[in-house]
Design a protein around this motif. Structure first.
Motif, PDB file in Angstrom:
ATOM      1  N   GLU A   1      -1.967 -40.835  -6.339  1.00 16.49           N
ATOM      2  CA  GLU A   1      -3.168 -40.444  -6.788  1.00 16.49           C
ATOM      3  C   GLU A   1      -3.281 -40.735  -8.315  1.00 16.49           C
ATOM      4  OE1 GLU A   1      -6.656 -37.003  -6.560  1.00 16.49           O
ATOM      5  OE2 GLU A   1      -4.868 -37.076  -5.068  1.00 16.49           O
TER       6      GLU A   1
ATOM      7  N   LYS B   1      -5.697 -43.787  -9.161  1.00 21.15           N
ATOM      8  CA  LYS B   1      -6.784 -43.645  -9.416  1.00 21.15           C
ATOM      9  C   LYS B   1      -7.013 -43.436 -10.908  1.00 21.15           C
ATOM     10  CE  LYS B   1      -8.502 -41.028  -5.569  1.00 21.15           C
ATOM     11  NZ  LYS B   1      -8.828 -39.607  -4.949  1.00 21.15           N
ATOM     12  N   THR B   2      -5.980 -42.904 -11.752  1.00 20.01           N
ATOM     13  CA  THR B   2      -6.277 -42.836 -13.182  1.00 20.01           C
ATOM     14  C   THR B   2      -5.640 -44.001 -13.960  1.00 20.01           C
ATOM     15  OG1 THR B   2      -3.975 -41.790 -13.541  1.00 20.01           O
ATOM     16  CG2 THR B   2      -6.024 -40.283 -13.023  1.00 20.01           C
TER      17      THR B   2
END
Ligand code: SF4
Ligand code: SF4
Length: 204
Positions: A196, A200-201
């Motif tokens: 994640e 996502k980042t």
């Protein structure tokens, strides 16, 4: 029959003057034959708490319990349930974590609790979602097996940094605050949370 048969008297007299067939335990230690499978003995240095032996033990003599709060994995080995099948030794990932010894009479006790053994290992827990990753000792064992390839995993890299005390100023093993951020890439996270962070980042 009122009187025993002569054959039985003869056998009784022969047995009386013959050496004992059974072993004179506990006066003298029992000498089992080669390859005898007796009580499993754990090597504390080489048991990394990976859980494999519990998964293959047919009688559930080996069980595990994980305490997320204290971050401890407890391995319970109840030799009162052991079948001496040798599966734990056969499948031990380190090959030396547990070995069947030539001892069996050590298990002759009056209280079953006396044949239960416990080991504790450090539990690795994801700092974001609290998922159990594995034990610290297990991961370090895998590092040793993988060599430089271990650096391909960010989790492994973070663990090695921590072991080598290179984490400052990158603090590892600290709880994630609010939600996952880019800096948490250097935290101890389970594969799902690491993915994640990366997707996502760091994604577009
Ligand atoms: S290292 Fe071997 S003895 Fe220890 S938990 Fe894993 S399989 Fe069992
Ligand atoms: S010898 Fe077999 S029954 Fe005994 S602890 Fe190992 S796997 Fe379980």
């Amino acid at each position: 029959m009122r009187y025993p048969k002569m054959r039985e008297i003869r056998e009784a007299v022969i047995s009386l003057f013959s050496p004992a067939y059974t072993s004179p335990f506990p006066r003298k230690g029992h000498q089992p034959f080669e390859g005898y499978r007796g009580k499993p003995v754990v090597d504390e240095k080489n048991c990394v708490g990976c859980q494999t032996c519990a998964n293959v033990c047919p009688s559930h003599a080996i069980t595990f319990s994980d305490d997320r709060e204290k971050r401890i994995r407890t391995i319970t080995r109840d030799y009162g349930k052991c079948l001496f099948c040798g599966q734990c030794q056969e499948h031990c990932i380190t090959g030396k974590g547990v070995t069947l010894s030539d001892k069996i009479f050590d298990l002759a006790v009056t209280d079953r609790k006396e044949v239960i053994e416990y080991q504790e290992r450090d539990l690795l827990v994801c700092e974001n979602c609290s998922a159990i990753i594995t034990t610290r000792q297990h991961l370090f064992y895998l590092h040793g097996k993988l060599g430089p390839k271990a650096f391909a995993s960010i989790l492994n890299l973070n663990m090695l940094n921590e072991k080598l005390r290179l984490e400052d100023p990158l603090k590892t093993d600290v709880p994630v605050i609010d939600h996952l951020k880019r800096k948490d890439m250097f935290n101890i996270l389970c594969p799902d949370c690491l993915r994640e962070v990366q997707v996502k980042t760091l994604g577009p």
